[in-house]
Design an enzyme around this catalytic site. Structure first.
Site, short mmCIF file in Angstrom:
data_model
loop_
_atom_site.label_atom_id
_atom_site.label_comp_id
_atom_site.label_asym_id
_atom_site.label_seq_id
_atom_site.Cartn_x
_atom_site.Cartn_y
_atom_site.Cartn_z
N GLU A 208 0.86 -1.29 -0.03
CA GLU A 208 -0.11 0.03 -0.05
C GLU A 208 1.02 1.38 -0.16
O GLU A 208 0.82 2.16 0.79
CB GLU A 208 -1.04 -0.20 1.28
CG GLU A 208 -1.96 -1.22 1.05
CD GLU A 208 -3.12 -1.21 2.13
OE1 GLU A 208 -2.88 -0.25 3.10
OE2 GLU A 208 -4.04 -1.91 1.98
N GLU A 331 -5.14 -8.56 -0.19
CA GLU A 331 -6.31 -8.36 1.16
C GLU A 331 -7.52 -8.10 0.92
O GLU A 331 -7.83 -6.95 -0.12
CB GLU A 331 -5.42 -6.99 1.63
CG GLU A 331 -4.17 -7.17 2.37
CD GLU A 331 -3.84 -5.83 3.26
OE1 GLU A 331 -4.57 -5.23 3.79
OE2 GLU A 331 -2.57 -5.87 3.07
O1 AHR Z 1 -4.99 -5.87 7.31
C1 AHR Z 1 -5.01 -4.71 8.11
C2 AHR Z 1 -4.24 -3.74 7.27
O2 AHR Z 1 -4.87 -3.06 6.19
C3 AHR Z 1 -2.69 -4.07 6.71
O3 AHR Z 1 -1.86 -3.81 7.56
C4 AHR Z 1 -2.93 -2.87 5.47
O4 AHR Z 1 -2.03 -3.40 4.52
C5 AHR Z 1 -4.28 -2.61 5.41
O5 AHR Z 1 -4.48 -1.27 5.21
#
Ligand code: AHR
Length: 548
Positions: A208, A331
Protein backbone atom coordinates in the site's frame (compact mmCIF):
# COMPACT_ATOMS: atom_id res chain seq x y z
CA UNK A 1 -10.63 -0.06 -43.85
CA UNK A 2 -13.84 0.35 -45.84
CA UNK A 3 -16.31 2.92 -44.47
CA UNK A 4 -18.71 0.17 -43.40
CA UNK A 5 -16.08 -1.93 -41.59
CA UNK A 6 -14.78 1.25 -39.97
CA UNK A 7 -18.30 2.04 -38.77
CA UNK A 8 -18.63 -1.47 -37.39
CA UNK A 9 -15.21 -1.20 -35.72
CA UNK A 10 -16.14 2.08 -34.04
CA UNK A 11 -19.49 0.71 -32.96
CA UNK A 12 -17.81 -2.34 -31.42
CA UNK A 13 -15.28 -0.16 -29.70
CA UNK A 14 -18.05 2.01 -28.33
CA UNK A 15 -19.85 -1.04 -27.07
CA UNK A 16 -16.76 -2.39 -25.31
CA UNK A 17 -16.12 0.98 -23.70
CA UNK A 18 -19.71 1.22 -22.62
CA UNK A 19 -19.61 -2.25 -21.08
CA UNK A 20 -16.62 -1.26 -18.99
CA UNK A 21 -17.85 2.15 -17.96
CA UNK A 22 -21.57 1.95 -17.54
CA UNK A 23 -22.83 -1.59 -17.90
CA UNK A 24 -25.00 -3.00 -15.21
CA UNK A 25 -23.43 -5.47 -12.86
CA UNK A 26 -25.59 -8.17 -14.36
CA UNK A 27 -24.10 -7.89 -17.83
CA UNK A 28 -20.61 -7.43 -16.49
CA UNK A 29 -20.65 -10.73 -14.62
CA UNK A 30 -22.43 -12.55 -17.44
CA UNK A 31 -25.85 -12.67 -15.77
CA UNK A 32 -29.21 -11.94 -17.31
CA UNK A 33 -32.32 -10.60 -15.68
CA UNK A 34 -35.19 -13.04 -15.35
CA UNK A 35 -38.81 -12.52 -14.50
CA UNK A 36 -39.93 -13.51 -11.01
CA UNK A 37 -39.52 -17.22 -10.52
CA UNK A 38 -36.66 -19.64 -10.20
CA UNK A 39 -33.19 -18.51 -11.15
CA UNK A 40 -31.66 -20.65 -13.88
CA UNK A 41 -28.08 -21.50 -14.67
CA UNK A 42 -26.89 -23.27 -17.78
CA UNK A 43 -23.71 -25.27 -17.28
CA UNK A 44 -21.87 -26.33 -20.42
CA UNK A 45 -18.66 -28.11 -19.71
CA UNK A 46 -16.61 -26.64 -22.59
CA UNK A 47 -17.51 -23.14 -21.47
CA UNK A 48 -14.87 -22.44 -18.84
CA UNK A 49 -13.76 -19.17 -17.34
CA UNK A 50 -10.31 -20.54 -16.67
CA UNK A 51 -8.13 -22.88 -14.72
CA UNK A 52 -8.51 -22.38 -11.06
CA UNK A 53 -5.31 -21.71 -9.15
CA UNK A 54 -5.94 -22.55 -5.50
CA UNK A 55 -3.73 -19.59 -4.59
CA UNK A 56 -6.85 -17.51 -5.11
CA UNK A 57 -7.98 -18.88 -1.73
CA UNK A 58 -4.90 -17.78 0.21
CA UNK A 59 -4.76 -15.92 3.52
CA UNK A 60 -2.71 -13.27 5.29
CA UNK A 61 -0.78 -13.23 8.57
CA UNK A 62 0.65 -9.92 9.78
CA UNK A 63 2.73 -8.98 12.81
CA UNK A 64 -0.25 -7.11 14.18
CA UNK A 65 -2.07 -7.42 17.48
CA UNK A 66 -2.50 -11.06 18.44
CA UNK A 67 -2.16 -12.52 14.94
CA UNK A 68 1.35 -13.92 15.33
CA UNK A 69 1.87 -13.77 19.10
CA UNK A 70 -0.85 -15.85 20.83
CA UNK A 71 -2.38 -16.54 17.40
CA UNK A 72 0.14 -18.89 15.87
CA UNK A 73 3.06 -18.58 18.30
CA UNK A 74 2.71 -18.87 22.06
CA UNK A 75 5.64 -20.62 23.74
CA UNK A 76 4.75 -21.71 27.24
CA UNK A 77 1.11 -22.32 26.39
CA UNK A 78 -0.10 -25.87 27.10
CA UNK A 79 -1.32 -25.81 23.51
CA UNK A 80 2.11 -25.05 22.03
CA UNK A 81 4.54 -27.56 20.55
CA UNK A 82 8.31 -27.52 21.12
CA UNK A 83 8.69 -24.66 18.62
CA UNK A 84 6.07 -22.57 20.39
CA UNK A 85 3.51 -23.09 17.61
CA UNK A 86 -0.11 -23.33 18.72
CA UNK A 87 -1.09 -26.90 17.82
CA UNK A 88 -4.82 -26.11 17.80
CA UNK A 89 -4.28 -23.38 15.20
CA UNK A 90 -1.96 -25.60 13.17
CA UNK A 91 -4.70 -28.23 13.13
CA UNK A 92 -7.32 -25.75 11.90
CA UNK A 93 -5.13 -24.21 9.20
CA UNK A 94 -3.95 -27.62 8.05
CA UNK A 95 -7.51 -28.86 7.83
CA UNK A 96 -8.48 -25.75 5.88
CA UNK A 97 -5.56 -26.47 3.51
CA UNK A 98 -4.80 -22.80 2.93
CA UNK A 99 -2.61 -22.81 -0.20
CA UNK A 100 -0.58 -19.63 0.28
CA UNK A 101 -0.08 -17.21 3.20
CA UNK A 102 1.11 -13.62 2.88
CA UNK A 103 3.50 -12.44 5.61
CA UNK A 104 4.74 -10.36 7.55
CA UNK A 105 2.49 -7.41 6.55
CA UNK A 106 0.63 -5.26 5.75
CA UNK A 107 1.52 -1.89 7.14
CA UNK A 108 3.93 -3.65 9.48
CA UNK A 109 6.29 -4.58 6.66
CA UNK A 110 7.04 -0.96 5.76
CA UNK A 111 9.06 -0.49 8.95
CA UNK A 112 10.33 -4.05 9.31
CA UNK A 113 13.96 -5.08 9.30
CA UNK A 114 13.86 -8.76 8.37
CA UNK A 115 17.35 -9.22 9.86
CA UNK A 116 15.88 -8.56 13.34
CA UNK A 117 13.76 -11.71 13.01
CA UNK A 118 16.40 -14.29 12.03
CA UNK A 119 19.21 -16.02 13.93
CA UNK A 120 19.42 -17.06 17.58
CA UNK A 121 16.27 -15.95 19.39
CA UNK A 122 18.15 -14.68 22.44
CA UNK A 123 19.97 -12.19 20.26
CA UNK A 124 16.94 -10.82 18.42
CA UNK A 125 16.13 -7.23 19.39
CA UNK A 126 12.87 -6.04 20.87
CA UNK A 127 11.75 -2.97 18.95
CA UNK A 128 8.98 -0.41 18.93
CA UNK A 129 6.84 -1.24 15.92
CA UNK A 130 5.54 1.98 14.38
CA UNK A 131 2.69 0.93 12.10
CA UNK A 132 0.54 -0.25 15.01
CA UNK A 133 2.51 1.30 17.90
CA UNK A 134 3.27 -2.06 19.50
CA UNK A 135 6.19 -3.91 21.01
CA UNK A 136 7.74 -6.41 18.61
CA UNK A 137 10.04 -9.02 20.18
CA UNK A 138 11.06 -10.63 16.89
CA UNK A 139 10.77 -14.07 18.47
CA UNK A 140 8.91 -15.13 15.36
CA UNK A 141 10.54 -14.26 12.04
CA UNK A 142 11.03 -15.44 8.49
CA UNK A 143 12.53 -18.87 9.21
CA UNK A 144 9.91 -19.56 11.88
CA UNK A 145 7.20 -18.56 9.43
CA UNK A 146 8.57 -20.83 6.71
CA UNK A 147 8.78 -23.71 9.22
CA UNK A 148 5.20 -23.03 10.24
CA UNK A 149 4.08 -22.87 6.60
CA UNK A 150 5.66 -26.25 5.87
CA UNK A 151 3.84 -27.62 8.91
CA UNK A 152 0.41 -26.38 7.77
CA UNK A 153 1.09 -27.18 4.11
CA UNK A 154 0.99 -23.60 2.84
CA UNK A 155 3.29 -21.75 0.47
CA UNK A 156 4.84 -18.53 1.84
CA UNK A 157 4.17 -15.23 0.06
CA UNK A 158 6.70 -12.79 1.47
CA UNK A 159 6.37 -9.02 1.60
CA UNK A 160 9.30 -6.64 1.37
CA UNK A 161 9.91 -3.37 3.12
CA UNK A 162 9.66 -0.59 0.54
CA UNK A 163 8.94 2.02 3.23
CA UNK A 164 12.08 2.42 5.36
CA UNK A 165 13.84 -0.38 3.47
CA UNK A 166 16.29 -0.05 0.61
CA UNK A 167 16.28 -1.97 -2.65
CA UNK A 168 19.58 -3.45 -1.49
CA UNK A 169 18.05 -5.01 1.65
CA UNK A 170 15.05 -6.27 -0.31
CA UNK A 171 17.38 -8.02 -2.75
CA UNK A 172 19.42 -9.35 0.21
CA UNK A 173 16.19 -10.83 1.61
CA UNK A 174 15.69 -12.81 -1.61
CA UNK A 175 19.30 -13.95 -1.48
CA UNK A 176 18.93 -14.98 2.17
CA UNK A 177 15.84 -17.04 1.38
CA UNK A 178 16.52 -18.47 -2.06
CA UNK A 179 20.21 -18.73 -2.85
CA UNK A 180 21.81 -22.07 -2.05
CA UNK A 181 25.24 -21.11 -0.73
CA UNK A 182 28.48 -19.27 -1.30
CA UNK A 183 27.33 -15.68 -0.80
CA UNK A 184 27.03 -13.38 2.19
CA UNK A 185 23.29 -13.71 2.72
CA UNK A 186 22.82 -17.34 1.74
CA UNK A 187 25.63 -18.34 4.09
CA UNK A 188 24.04 -16.31 6.86
CA UNK A 189 20.85 -18.39 6.45
CA UNK A 190 22.92 -21.58 6.58
CA UNK A 191 24.60 -20.35 9.76
CA UNK A 192 21.08 -19.95 11.20
CA UNK A 193 20.48 -23.66 10.71
CA UNK A 194 18.70 -23.61 7.35
CA UNK A 195 20.93 -25.42 4.89
CA UNK A 196 18.41 -25.70 2.13
CA UNK A 197 17.06 -22.54 0.53
CA UNK A 198 13.41 -21.73 1.22
CA UNK A 199 12.70 -21.19 -2.49
CA UNK A 200 10.02 -18.57 -1.92
CA UNK A 201 8.47 -17.92 -5.32
CA UNK A 202 5.88 -15.18 -4.73
CA UNK A 203 6.94 -11.78 -3.34
CA UNK A 204 5.16 -8.46 -2.75
CA UNK A 205 7.21 -5.39 -3.62
CA UNK A 206 6.03 -3.36 -0.63
CA UNK A 207 2.57 -2.72 0.77
CA UNK A 208 0.00 0.00 0.00
CA UNK A 209 2.72 2.48 -0.92
CA UNK A 210 0.08 5.03 -2.03
CA UNK A 211 -1.43 5.31 1.47
CA UNK A 212 -0.78 8.36 3.63
CA UNK A 213 -0.86 5.96 6.61
CA UNK A 214 1.99 3.92 5.15
CA UNK A 215 5.48 4.29 6.61
CA UNK A 216 7.49 5.73 3.71
CA UNK A 217 4.51 6.52 1.46
CA UNK A 218 5.69 7.30 -2.06
CA UNK A 219 4.60 8.98 -5.27
CA UNK A 220 3.53 6.56 -7.97
CA UNK A 221 6.43 7.09 -10.36
CA UNK A 222 8.97 7.12 -7.53
CA UNK A 223 7.60 3.81 -6.27
CA UNK A 224 7.39 2.36 -9.79
CA UNK A 225 11.03 3.15 -10.44
CA UNK A 226 12.16 1.67 -7.12
CA UNK A 227 10.10 -1.46 -7.77
CA UNK A 228 11.60 -1.80 -11.24
CA UNK A 229 15.16 -1.36 -10.00
CA UNK A 230 14.76 -3.78 -7.07
CA UNK A 231 12.94 -6.34 -9.22
CA UNK A 232 15.66 -6.28 -11.88
CA UNK A 233 18.30 -7.05 -9.23
CA UNK A 234 16.16 -9.74 -7.61
CA UNK A 235 15.84 -11.54 -10.92
CA UNK A 236 19.61 -11.77 -11.06
CA UNK A 237 19.54 -13.55 -7.70
CA UNK A 238 16.61 -15.78 -8.70
CA UNK A 239 15.12 -15.66 -12.20
CA UNK A 240 12.13 -17.77 -11.16
CA UNK A 241 10.48 -15.14 -8.95
CA UNK A 242 6.89 -13.98 -9.30
CA UNK A 243 6.85 -10.31 -8.30
CA UNK A 244 3.78 -8.32 -7.32
CA UNK A 245 3.76 -4.52 -7.54
CA UNK A 246 1.61 -2.43 -5.21
CA UNK A 247 -1.61 -1.31 -6.82
CA UNK A 248 -4.06 1.17 -5.30
CA UNK A 249 -4.91 0.43 -1.67
CA UNK A 250 -8.62 0.79 -2.34
CA UNK A 251 -11.13 2.08 -4.87
CA UNK A 252 -11.64 5.09 -2.58
CA UNK A 253 -8.10 6.43 -3.05
CA UNK A 254 -8.01 9.81 -4.82
CA UNK A 255 -5.45 8.43 -7.28
CA UNK A 256 -7.27 5.11 -7.83
CA UNK A 257 -6.40 3.76 -11.31
CA UNK A 258 -4.03 6.68 -11.95
CA UNK A 259 -1.62 5.26 -9.36
CA UNK A 260 -1.88 1.85 -11.01
CA UNK A 261 -1.26 3.21 -14.50
CA UNK A 262 1.70 5.34 -13.46
CA UNK A 263 3.32 2.58 -11.40
CA UNK A 264 2.98 0.14 -14.26
CA UNK A 265 4.27 2.63 -16.80
CA UNK A 266 7.49 2.57 -14.78
CA UNK A 267 7.85 -1.12 -13.97
CA UNK A 268 5.59 -3.18 -16.26
CA UNK A 269 8.44 -5.15 -17.81
CA UNK A 270 9.86 -6.24 -14.44
CA UNK A 271 6.73 -7.36 -12.57
CA UNK A 272 4.28 -10.24 -12.96
CA UNK A 273 1.27 -9.20 -10.92
CA UNK A 274 -0.41 -6.13 -9.46
CA UNK A 275 -2.01 -6.05 -6.01
CA UNK A 276 -5.59 -5.06 -5.19
CA UNK A 277 -6.92 -4.47 -1.67
CA UNK A 278 -10.46 -3.92 -0.42
CA UNK A 279 -12.30 -3.93 2.88
CA UNK A 280 -16.08 -3.67 3.12
CA UNK A 281 -18.63 -2.86 5.77
CA UNK A 282 -22.31 -2.38 6.49
CA UNK A 283 -22.21 1.30 7.43
CA UNK A 284 -24.20 4.45 6.79
CA UNK A 285 -21.64 5.74 4.28
CA UNK A 286 -21.08 2.51 2.36
CA UNK A 287 -24.50 0.83 2.35
CA UNK A 288 -26.89 3.17 4.23
CA UNK A 289 -26.90 0.30 6.75
CA UNK A 290 -28.90 -1.77 4.32
CA UNK A 291 -28.18 -5.50 4.36
CA UNK A 292 -29.57 -5.80 0.83
CA UNK A 293 -26.93 -3.36 -0.43
CA UNK A 294 -24.29 -4.95 1.80
CA UNK A 295 -24.82 -8.42 0.32
CA UNK A 296 -24.25 -6.95 -3.16
CA UNK A 297 -20.78 -5.73 -2.27
CA UNK A 298 -19.02 -8.65 -3.87
CA UNK A 299 -20.19 -7.10 -7.14
CA UNK A 300 -18.14 -4.03 -6.20
CA UNK A 301 -15.21 -6.43 -5.98
CA UNK A 302 -16.03 -7.77 -9.46
CA UNK A 303 -16.01 -4.21 -10.71
CA UNK A 304 -12.66 -3.35 -9.08
CA UNK A 305 -11.10 -6.42 -10.72
CA UNK A 306 -12.42 -5.35 -14.14
CA UNK A 307 -11.17 -1.80 -13.72
CA UNK A 308 -7.68 -2.75 -12.57
CA UNK A 309 -7.39 -5.43 -15.27
CA UNK A 310 -8.30 -2.76 -17.83
CA UNK A 311 -5.43 -0.56 -16.60
CA UNK A 312 -2.98 -3.48 -16.81
CA UNK A 313 -4.11 -4.20 -20.36
CA UNK A 314 -3.85 -0.53 -21.27
CA UNK A 315 -0.22 -0.38 -20.14
CA UNK A 316 0.47 -3.70 -21.85
CA UNK A 317 -0.76 -2.07 -25.06
CA UNK A 318 1.34 1.05 -24.47
CA UNK A 319 4.42 -1.07 -23.87
CA UNK A 320 3.60 -3.34 -26.81
CA UNK A 321 4.38 -6.13 -24.40
CA UNK A 322 3.53 -9.78 -24.95
CA UNK A 323 3.27 -10.23 -21.17
CA UNK A 324 -0.18 -10.10 -19.56
CA UNK A 325 -0.16 -9.26 -15.86
CA UNK A 326 -2.23 -11.27 -13.42
CA UNK A 327 -3.88 -9.79 -10.34
CA UNK A 328 -3.11 -10.46 -6.70
CA UNK A 329 -6.11 -9.55 -4.53
CA UNK A 330 -3.87 -9.96 -1.52
CA UNK A 331 -6.06 -8.23 1.09
CA UNK A 332 -9.83 -8.58 1.13
CA UNK A 333 -12.41 -8.95 3.87
CA UNK A 334 -15.16 -7.32 5.87
CA UNK A 335 -13.61 -4.79 8.25
CA UNK A 336 -15.51 -1.85 9.64
CA UNK A 337 -16.05 -2.19 13.37
CA UNK A 338 -12.58 -2.49 14.90
CA UNK A 339 -11.18 0.24 12.70
CA UNK A 340 -10.31 3.20 14.91
CA UNK A 341 -9.13 4.31 18.38
CA UNK A 342 -7.85 1.57 20.65
CA UNK A 343 -8.65 -1.09 18.05
CA UNK A 344 -5.77 0.15 15.86
CA UNK A 345 -3.36 1.58 18.43
CA UNK A 346 -1.20 -0.91 20.31
CA UNK A 347 -0.17 1.67 22.93
CA UNK A 348 3.31 0.13 23.11
CA UNK A 349 2.00 -3.19 24.33
CA UNK A 350 3.17 -6.62 23.27
CA UNK A 351 0.47 -8.56 21.38
CA UNK A 352 -2.32 -6.06 22.08
CA UNK A 353 -5.91 -6.75 21.08
CA UNK A 354 -6.13 -5.01 17.69
CA UNK A 355 -8.60 -5.29 14.80
CA UNK A 356 -10.51 -8.05 16.61
CA UNK A 357 -13.60 -7.86 14.46
CA UNK A 358 -16.49 -10.11 15.52
CA UNK A 359 -18.20 -11.54 12.43
CA UNK A 360 -21.91 -12.24 12.17
CA UNK A 361 -24.09 -14.18 9.75
CA UNK A 362 -24.49 -11.37 7.21
CA UNK A 363 -20.70 -10.93 7.10
CA UNK A 364 -20.32 -14.64 6.39
CA UNK A 365 -22.85 -14.48 3.54
CA UNK A 366 -20.91 -11.62 1.98
CA UNK A 367 -17.63 -13.49 2.40
CA UNK A 368 -19.33 -16.27 0.43
CA UNK A 369 -20.11 -13.67 -2.23
CA UNK A 370 -16.43 -12.63 -2.31
CA UNK A 371 -15.41 -16.25 -2.79
CA UNK A 372 -17.81 -16.45 -5.76
CA UNK A 373 -16.35 -13.27 -7.24
CA UNK A 374 -12.77 -14.44 -6.86
CA UNK A 375 -13.57 -17.79 -8.43
CA UNK A 376 -15.40 -16.35 -11.41
CA UNK A 377 -12.42 -14.06 -12.02
CA UNK A 378 -9.87 -16.83 -11.58
CA UNK A 379 -8.74 -16.42 -15.15
CA UNK A 380 -7.26 -13.04 -14.17
CA UNK A 381 -6.81 -13.23 -10.40
CA UNK A 382 -4.11 -15.75 -9.66
CA UNK A 383 -3.47 -14.97 -6.00
CA UNK A 384 -5.85 -13.66 -3.35
CA UNK A 385 -5.57 -13.50 0.44
CA UNK A 386 -8.35 -13.38 2.98
CA UNK A 387 -7.12 -10.70 5.39
CA UNK A 388 -6.39 -12.09 7.81
CA UNK A 389 -6.14 -15.62 9.27
CA UNK A 390 -5.99 -15.59 13.08
CA UNK A 391 -7.29 -13.07 15.67
CA UNK A 392 -6.91 -9.97 13.48
CA UNK A 393 -10.00 -9.54 11.21
CA UNK A 394 -9.93 -13.30 11.03
CA UNK A 395 -12.02 -16.45 10.67
CA UNK A 396 -10.12 -18.01 13.62
CA UNK A 397 -9.85 -16.55 17.12
CA UNK A 398 -7.77 -17.93 19.97
CA UNK A 399 -7.96 -17.66 23.74
CA UNK A 400 -5.83 -19.43 26.33
CA UNK A 401 -7.76 -22.64 26.01
CA UNK A 402 -8.65 -23.04 22.38
CA UNK A 403 -9.63 -21.72 19.00
CA UNK A 404 -13.01 -20.46 17.79
CA UNK A 405 -14.40 -20.57 14.26
CA UNK A 406 -16.09 -17.29 13.43
CA UNK A 407 -19.04 -17.25 11.02
CA UNK A 408 -16.79 -16.28 8.10
CA UNK A 409 -14.76 -19.45 8.53
CA UNK A 410 -17.38 -21.59 6.82
CA UNK A 411 -17.78 -20.13 3.31
CA UNK A 412 -14.00 -19.87 3.06
CA UNK A 413 -13.54 -23.46 4.26
CA UNK A 414 -16.11 -24.77 1.75
CA UNK A 415 -14.36 -23.19 -1.19
CA UNK A 416 -11.04 -24.58 0.02
CA UNK A 417 -12.48 -28.04 0.48
CA UNK A 418 -14.67 -28.41 -2.57
CA UNK A 419 -13.65 -26.01 -5.35
CA UNK A 420 -11.26 -27.80 -7.71
CA UNK A 421 -10.18 -27.89 -11.32
CA UNK A 422 -11.64 -25.30 -13.68
CA UNK A 423 -14.18 -22.57 -13.11
CA UNK A 424 -17.17 -23.04 -15.39
CA UNK A 425 -18.69 -20.15 -17.28
CA UNK A 426 -22.24 -20.24 -15.94
CA UNK A 427 -25.02 -18.49 -17.78
CA UNK A 428 -27.21 -17.34 -14.90
CA UNK A 429 -30.63 -15.77 -15.18
CA UNK A 430 -31.99 -14.39 -11.96
CA UNK A 431 -34.73 -12.16 -10.69
CA UNK A 432 -33.24 -8.92 -9.35
CA UNK A 433 -33.74 -6.18 -6.76
CA UNK A 434 -32.82 -2.51 -7.11
CA UNK A 435 -30.17 -0.65 -5.17
CA UNK A 436 -29.78 3.08 -5.00
CA UNK A 437 -26.78 5.39 -5.03
CA UNK A 438 -28.44 8.04 -2.88
CA UNK A 439 -26.29 9.21 0.01
CA UNK A 440 -23.52 6.63 -0.45
CA UNK A 441 -19.79 7.22 -0.65
CA UNK A 442 -18.85 7.75 -4.30
CA UNK A 443 -17.18 4.39 -4.98
CA UNK A 444 -20.22 2.49 -3.69
CA UNK A 445 -22.89 4.82 -5.10
CA UNK A 446 -24.64 2.66 -7.72
CA UNK A 447 -28.12 2.68 -9.15
CA UNK A 448 -28.36 -0.87 -10.35
CA UNK A 449 -30.12 -4.20 -10.30
CA UNK A 450 -28.70 -6.97 -8.14
CA UNK A 451 -29.40 -10.64 -8.87
CA UNK A 452 -30.96 -12.44 -5.92
CA UNK A 453 -28.93 -15.52 -6.72
CA UNK A 454 -25.17 -15.47 -7.21
CA UNK A 455 -23.65 -18.80 -8.24
CA UNK A 456 -20.32 -20.22 -9.38
CA UNK A 457 -19.28 -23.75 -10.23
CA UNK A 458 -16.03 -25.64 -10.64
CA UNK A 459 -15.37 -28.98 -12.29
CA UNK A 460 -12.38 -31.18 -11.72
CA UNK A 461 -11.97 -33.40 -14.76
CA UNK A 462 -9.63 -35.77 -12.94
CA UNK A 463 -11.94 -36.70 -10.08
CA UNK A 464 -15.10 -35.85 -12.00
CA UNK A 465 -16.30 -33.80 -9.04
CA UNK A 466 -18.15 -30.54 -9.39
CA UNK A 467 -18.75 -27.88 -6.78
CA UNK A 468 -21.51 -25.28 -6.86
CA UNK A 469 -21.44 -22.30 -4.47
CA UNK A 470 -24.69 -20.34 -4.20
CA UNK A 471 -25.57 -17.10 -2.44
CA UNK A 472 -29.23 -16.25 -1.94
CA UNK A 473 -29.43 -12.50 -1.26
CA UNK A 474 -33.18 -12.58 -0.72
CA UNK A 475 -33.56 -11.64 2.93
CA UNK A 476 -37.15 -12.89 3.24
CA UNK A 477 -37.79 -15.63 0.74
CA UNK A 478 -36.47 -18.96 -0.39
CA UNK A 479 -35.10 -18.84 -3.95
CA UNK A 480 -34.88 -21.70 -6.35
CA UNK A 481 -31.88 -22.23 -8.61
CA UNK A 482 -32.49 -24.60 -11.51
CA UNK A 483 -29.21 -25.97 -12.85
CA UNK A 484 -29.19 -27.37 -16.35
CA UNK A 485 -26.12 -29.45 -17.17
CA UNK A 486 -24.94 -30.07 -20.72
CA UNK A 487 -22.10 -32.41 -21.74
CA UNK A 488 -21.62 -33.48 -18.16
CA UNK A 489 -24.23 -34.92 -15.84
CA UNK A 490 -24.21 -35.11 -12.04
CA UNK A 491 -24.62 -38.69 -10.87
CA UNK A 492 -24.54 -38.26 -7.09
CA UNK A 493 -24.77 -35.52 -4.49
CA UNK A 494 -21.72 -35.98 -2.26
CA UNK A 495 -22.39 -33.07 0.09
CA UNK A 496 -24.86 -30.23 0.44
CA UNK A 497 -24.68 -27.71 3.28
CA UNK A 498 -26.00 -24.26 3.92
CA UNK A 499 -25.24 -21.34 6.22
CA UNK A 500 -28.35 -19.43 7.24
CA UNK A 501 -30.38 -18.43 10.26
CA UNK A 502 -33.14 -16.17 11.54
CA UNK A 503 -30.79 -13.50 12.90
CA UNK A 504 -28.41 -11.83 10.45
CA UNK A 505 -26.56 -10.26 13.36
CA UNK A 506 -25.90 -13.57 15.19
CA UNK A 507 -22.25 -14.42 15.87
CA UNK A 508 -20.21 -17.17 17.54
CA UNK A 509 -18.49 -16.92 20.91
CA UNK A 510 -16.39 -19.34 22.95
CA UNK A 511 -19.50 -19.91 25.06
CA UNK A 512 -21.79 -20.37 22.05
CA UNK A 513 -19.50 -21.52 19.26
CA UNK A 514 -22.22 -22.85 16.91
CA UNK A 515 -24.76 -20.07 16.72
CA UNK A 516 -23.70 -19.57 13.11
CA UNK A 517 -22.72 -22.95 11.70
CA UNK A 518 -23.42 -25.05 8.60
CA UNK A 519 -26.57 -27.13 8.39
CA UNK A 520 -27.27 -30.02 6.06
CA UNK A 521 -29.56 -29.02 3.21
CA UNK A 522 -31.89 -31.37 1.31
CA UNK A 523 -30.40 -31.52 -2.16
CA UNK A 524 -32.31 -32.36 -5.33
CA UNK A 525 -31.66 -35.72 -6.95
CA UNK A 526 -28.55 -35.72 -9.11
CA UNK A 527 -29.18 -35.39 -12.84
CA UNK A 528 -29.07 -33.14 -15.87
CA UNK A 529 -31.65 -30.86 -14.24
CA UNK A 530 -31.35 -30.06 -10.56
CA UNK A 531 -33.36 -27.51 -8.67
CA UNK A 532 -31.82 -26.25 -5.43
CA UNK A 533 -34.11 -24.60 -2.92
CA UNK A 534 -31.94 -21.97 -1.31
CA UNK A 535 -33.15 -20.77 2.10
CA UNK A 536 -33.64 -17.02 2.61
CA UNK A 537 -30.35 -15.16 3.39
CA UNK A 538 -28.12 -18.15 2.84
CA UNK A 539 -24.88 -19.39 1.34
CA UNK A 540 -24.90 -22.98 0.13
CA UNK A 541 -22.40 -25.48 -1.23
CA UNK A 542 -23.05 -28.65 -3.19
CA UNK A 543 -20.44 -31.20 -4.12
CA UNK A 544 -21.44 -33.50 -6.94
CA UNK A 545 -20.02 -36.56 -8.65
CA UNK A 546 -20.42 -36.32 -12.42
CA UNK A 547 -20.06 -38.42 -15.56
CA UNK A 548 -16.83 -36.65 -16.56
O1 AHR B 1 -5.00 -5.91 7.22
C1 AHR B 1 -4.90 -4.77 8.01
C2 AHR B 1 -4.19 -3.63 7.29
O2 AHR B 1 -5.01 -3.17 6.24
C3 AHR B 1 -2.91 -3.97 6.61
O3 AHR B 1 -1.83 -3.89 7.49
C4 AHR B 1 -2.80 -2.92 5.56
O4 AHR B 1 -2.09 -3.36 4.44
C5 AHR B 1 -4.24 -2.58 5.23
O5 AHR B 1 -4.46 -1.23 5.23
Amino acid sequence: MTPSSRRRFLADLGQAGAVLATSSWLEAIGYAQAARGPARALIQQPRVRGDFDRRVLGAFLEHLGRAVYTGVYQPGSPLADKNGFRTDVVREVKELAVPIIRYPGGNFVSGYNWLDGVGPKAQRPTVLERAWNSIETNQFGTNDFVDWCRMVGAEPLLGMNFGTGSAEMAVAYVEYCNLDRGSKWSDLRRSHGYEKPHNVRYWCLGNEMDGPWQIGQMQSREYGRKARDAARQMRVVDPGLQLIACGSSSTGMPQYLIWDREVLEECYDQVDGLSLHAYYGNTQALTANSTARYLAMNLDMDRQIREIAAVCDYVQGLRKSSKRLWLSFDEWNVWYRARGGDAVNGRRQFAPKLLEEVYNLEDALLVGGFVNTLLRNAERVRVACLAQLVNVIAPLVTNDTGVLRQSTFFPYAWALRYARGRVLDLRVESDTYPISAAGLQAEFARNDQVPFVDAVATLDSQSGQACVLMLNRDLDGERELALEWRDVTPTRVLACETLTGPDLKAFNTFEQPRRVAPQRLDAPAAGARMSFKLPPRSYTVAQLATTT
